[in-house]
Design a protein around this motif. Structure first.
Motif, PDB file in Angstrom:
ATOM      1  N   ASP A 103      14.659  20.001  46.057  1.00  0.00           N
ATOM      2  CA  ASP A 103      15.090  18.764  45.409  1.00  0.00           C
ATOM      3  C   ASP A 103      14.565  17.547  46.169  1.00  0.00           C
ATOM      4  N   ASN A 104      14.173  16.565  45.396  1.00  0.00           N
ATOM      5  CA  ASN A 104      13.734  15.281  45.945  1.00  0.00           C
ATOM      6  C   ASN A 104      12.569  15.409  46.930  1.00  0.00           C
ATOM      7  N   PHE A 105      11.709  16.370  46.696  1.00  0.00           N
ATOM      8  CA  PHE A 105      10.585  16.600  47.602  1.00  0.00           C
ATOM      9  C   PHE A 105       9.661  15.380  47.646  1.00  0.00           C
ATOM     10  N   LYS A 106       9.470  14.725  46.513  1.00  0.00           N
ATOM     11  CA  LYS A 106       8.636  13.530  46.477  1.00  0.00           C
ATOM     12  C   LYS A 106       9.227  12.438  47.361  1.00  0.00           C
ATOM     13  N   ARG A 119       5.304  20.169  56.446  1.00  0.00           N
ATOM     14  CA  ARG A 119       6.029  20.993  57.428  1.00  0.00           C
ATOM     15  C   ARG A 119       7.273  21.610  56.789  1.00  0.00           C
ATOM     16  N   LEU A 120       7.993  20.822  55.983  1.00  0.00           N
ATOM     17  CA  LEU A 120       9.179  21.332  55.300  1.00  0.00           C
ATOM     18  C   LEU A 120       8.806  22.491  54.376  1.00  0.00           C
ATOM     19  N   LEU A 140       3.307  27.863  47.032  1.00  0.00           N
ATOM     20  CA  LEU A 140       3.472  26.432  46.882  1.00  0.00           C
ATOM     21  C   LEU A 140       2.875  25.985  45.559  1.00  0.00           C
ATOM     22  N   CYS A 141       3.698  25.388  44.712  1.00  0.00           N
ATOM     23  CA  CYS A 141       3.243  24.813  43.441  1.00  0.00           C
ATOM     24  C   CYS A 141       3.656  23.352  43.466  1.00  0.00           C
ATOM     25  N   PRO A 142       2.800  22.459  43.925  1.00  0.00           N
ATOM     26  CA  PRO A 142       3.180  21.063  44.097  1.00  0.00           C
ATOM     27  C   PRO A 142       3.432  20.333  42.789  1.00  0.00           C
ATOM     28  N   ASP A 143       4.084  19.208  42.925  1.00  0.00           N
ATOM     29  CA  ASP A 143       4.342  18.299  41.811  1.00  0.00           C
ATOM     30  C   ASP A 143       5.174  18.925  40.700  1.00  0.00           C
ATOM     31  N   GLY A 144       6.010  19.880  41.029  1.00  0.00           N
ATOM     32  CA  GLY A 144       6.916  20.476  40.047  1.00  0.00           C
ATOM     33  C   GLY A 144       6.219  21.355  39.022  1.00  0.00           C
TER      34      GLY A 144
END
Length: 146
Positions: A103-106, A119-120, A140-144
């Motif tokens: 949640d709230n990775f951005k 790092r997270l 890892l699948c960035p940007d949702g």
């Protein structure tokens, strides 16, 4: 007269043998030089083969992992899921998939920087990949995007 004719034949044959020996020595030297050249070429070929193998391994790593975090990327996730699905169907077994959503990775990236966000992601991925009761892999699948 007979003696001098025999000596000429022996002398001629001795000369022929010496010429043959000289040609054999020269041929042996040429062969030794060719063998050394071949050995050097083989050594160079082995070095290039090793460098090519290392480059191929690096390209495979780059193609299958996120370069910043080292976590499996979406391409590897899709490949692995396809493989696991085919295997589960063939074995007539069930397959479960768990998705983590940070949640709230951005906001973490925007507030603390991409280094901290990477790092997270690496910590979460590394934790789930090393969990004894969790025999799967983290991707890892960035940007949702999923």
């Amino acid at each position: 007269m007979r003696g001098s004719g025999s000596q000429r034949v022996i002398h001629t044959r001795t000369g022929e043998l010496q010429d043959s020996n000289l040609r054999l020595l020269e041929a042996n030297e040429e062969l030794a030089a060719a063998e050394e050249e071949l050995r050097l070429q083989l050594e160079l070929l082995e070095e290039r083969s090793l460098a090519l193998q290392q480059s191929e391994e690096e390209l495979t790593r780059i193609a299958y992992t996120d370069t910043l975090t080292g976590i499996a990327n979406r391409y590897q996730l899709q490949q692995e899921l396809n493989r696991l699905l085919e295997e589960a169907q063939r074995q007539e077994e069930k397959l479960g998939v768990i998705l983590f959503d940070l949640d709230n990775f951005k906001e973490i990236n925007d507030t603390f920087g991409h280094f901290t966000g990477d790092r997270l992601a690496a910590i979460v991925g590394g934790t789930s990949n090393n969990e004894p009761g969790f025999p799967g892999k983290f991707a890892l699948c960035p940007d949702g995007r999923r």
